[in-house]
Structures are given as C-alpha cells and as structure tokens.
Design a protein around this motif. Structure first.
Motif, PDB file in Angstrom:
ATOM      1  N   UNK A  53    -111.666 -42.233  11.699  1.00 32.74           N
ATOM      2  CA  UNK A  53    -112.024 -40.814  11.700  1.00 32.74           C
ATOM      3  C   UNK A  53    -112.564 -40.458  13.081  1.00 32.74           C
ATOM      4  N   UNK A  54    -111.972 -39.459  13.725  1.00 34.85           N
ATOM      5  CA  UNK A  54    -112.338 -39.089  15.092  1.00 34.85           C
ATOM      6  C   UNK A  54    -113.185 -37.821  15.127  1.00 34.85           C
ATOM      7  N   UNK A  55    -112.794 -36.807  14.348  1.00 39.53           N
ATOM      8  CA  UNK A  55    -113.502 -35.538  14.388  1.00 39.53           C
ATOM      9  C   UNK A  55    -112.795 -34.521  13.520  1.00 39.53           C
ATOM     10  N   UNK A  56    -112.849 -33.260  13.945  1.00 31.18           N
ATOM     11  CA  UNK A  56    -112.241 -32.179  13.166  1.00 31.18           C
ATOM     12  C   UNK A  56    -111.501 -31.223  14.102  1.00 31.18           C
ATOM     13  N   UNK A  57    -110.646 -30.403  13.496  1.00 34.25           N
ATOM     14  CA  UNK A  57    -110.009 -29.286  14.188  1.00 34.25           C
ATOM     15  C   UNK A  57    -110.428 -28.024  13.458  1.00 34.25           C
ATOM     16  N   UNK A  58    -110.824 -27.011  14.206  1.00 36.08           N
ATOM     17  CA  UNK A  58    -111.250 -25.786  13.564  1.00 36.08           C
ATOM     18  C   UNK A  58    -111.700 -24.734  14.556  1.00 36.08           C
ATOM     19  N   UNK A  59    -112.377 -23.729  14.038  1.00 29.41           N
ATOM     20  CA  UNK A  59    -112.913 -22.648  14.864  1.00 29.41           C
ATOM     21  C   UNK A  59    -114.344 -22.972  15.250  1.00 29.41           C
ATOM     22  N   UNK A  60    -114.614 -22.937  16.552  1.00 24.11           N
ATOM     23  CA  UNK A  60    -115.970 -23.165  17.064  1.00 24.11           C
ATOM     24  C   UNK A  60    -116.606 -21.803  17.301  1.00 24.11           C
ATOM     25  N   UNK A  61    -117.841 -21.651  16.839  1.00 25.95           N
ATOM     26  CA  UNK A  61    -118.558 -20.387  16.980  1.00 25.95           C
ATOM     27  C   UNK A  61    -119.672 -20.530  18.010  1.00 25.95           C
ATOM     28  N   UNK A  62    -119.921 -19.459  18.763  1.00 31.36           N
ATOM     29  CA  UNK A  62    -120.991 -19.447  19.763  1.00 31.36           C
ATOM     30  C   UNK A  62    -122.339 -19.347  19.053  1.00 31.36           C
ATOM     31  N   UNK A  63    -123.253 -20.297  19.282  1.00 33.90           N
ATOM     32  CA  UNK A  63    -124.539 -20.287  18.570  1.00 33.90           C
ATOM     33  C   UNK A  63    -125.382 -19.035  18.823  1.00 33.90           C
ATOM     34  N   UNK A  90    -124.353 -15.857  19.790  1.00 36.64           N
ATOM     35  CA  UNK A  90    -123.801 -14.554  19.415  1.00 36.64           C
ATOM     36  C   UNK A  90    -122.910 -14.600  18.178  1.00 36.64           C
ATOM     37  N   UNK A  91    -122.513 -15.777  17.745  1.00 27.46           N
ATOM     38  CA  UNK A  91    -121.725 -16.059  16.546  1.00 27.46           C
ATOM     39  C   UNK A  91    -120.241 -15.678  16.524  1.00 27.46           C
ATOM     40  N   UNK A  92    -119.653 -15.086  17.559  1.00 30.77           N
ATOM     41  CA  UNK A  92    -118.199 -14.896  17.481  1.00 30.77           C
ATOM     42  C   UNK A  92    -117.490 -16.225  17.756  1.00 30.77           C
ATOM     43  N   UNK A 100    -116.240 -24.458  12.153  1.00 34.81           N
ATOM     44  CA  UNK A 100    -115.713 -24.290  10.807  1.00 34.81           C
ATOM     45  C   UNK A 100    -114.405 -25.080  10.783  1.00 34.81           C
ATOM     46  N   UNK A 101    -114.469 -26.279  10.209  1.00 34.96           N
ATOM     47  CA  UNK A 101    -113.334 -27.199  10.249  1.00 34.96           C
ATOM     48  C   UNK A 101    -112.283 -26.835   9.215  1.00 34.96           C
ATOM     49  N   UNK A 102    -111.031 -27.010   9.592  1.00 38.43           N
ATOM     50  CA  UNK A 102    -109.939 -26.816   8.641  1.00 38.43           C
ATOM     51  C   UNK A 102    -109.105 -28.084   8.501  1.00 38.43           C
ATOM     52  N   UNK A 103    -109.290 -29.047   9.403  1.00 40.93           N
ATOM     53  CA  UNK A 103    -108.550 -30.305   9.355  1.00 40.93           C
ATOM     54  C   UNK A 103    -109.423 -31.434   9.886  1.00 40.93           C
TER      55      UNK A 103
END
Length: 73
Positions: A10-20, A22-24, A48-51
């Motif tokens: 297990x290496x990590x995840x793929x997903x959307x990273x959010x700015x701490x 400002x949150x976008x 927010x991981x999806x894979x």
C-alpha cells in the motif's frame, strides 16, 4: 498476457486535495483529475480519496496460453 506479482505494498491514495486554510480543492500538478498522495504525506489529512494506490514489486510477465497448457497437464 498476465503478470505474477511477488509483493503488493500500500503506497497511498488518489483523490482531491483541499487547501487547509481556504478549503477549495487544489488543482493537480500536471492537470490530472486526481492527485497522488503517499501515506505519511502531510496533505493526506486534507485529501478526499477515491482510490487506493499500491506498488507492485517482483513482477513477472506470464503468457496465459503457456499457463493454461501447464495447468491442463
């Protein structure tokens, strides 16, 4: 064609990273849809991981026809 794999890590995840602050969502480095984030990376808690992303070690290519002939005997 198939691949025998000796070890899967297990290496990590793929997903959307959010700015701490400002949150976008933060855009990917090269315009990819998802960002790869390794376990242990400080951005992981804001992702927010999806894979799940795994690393494959000890890979050997196998011809399925050869494998079928061996197992049929």
């Amino acid at each position: 064609m198939a691949v025998w794999v000796e070890e899967v890590t297990a290496w990590g995840v793929a997903g959307d990273v959010y700015a701490p602050a400002t949150l976008p969502p933060v855009p990917g480095e090269h315009g990819e849809r998802f960002t790869l984030v390794a376990y242990g990376d400080p951005r992981l808690r804001w992702t927010l991981a999806c894979r799940e992303v795994v690393a494959l070690h000890g890979c050997t290519a196998v011809d399925l026809e050869d494998l079928r002939e061996r197992t049929a005997a």
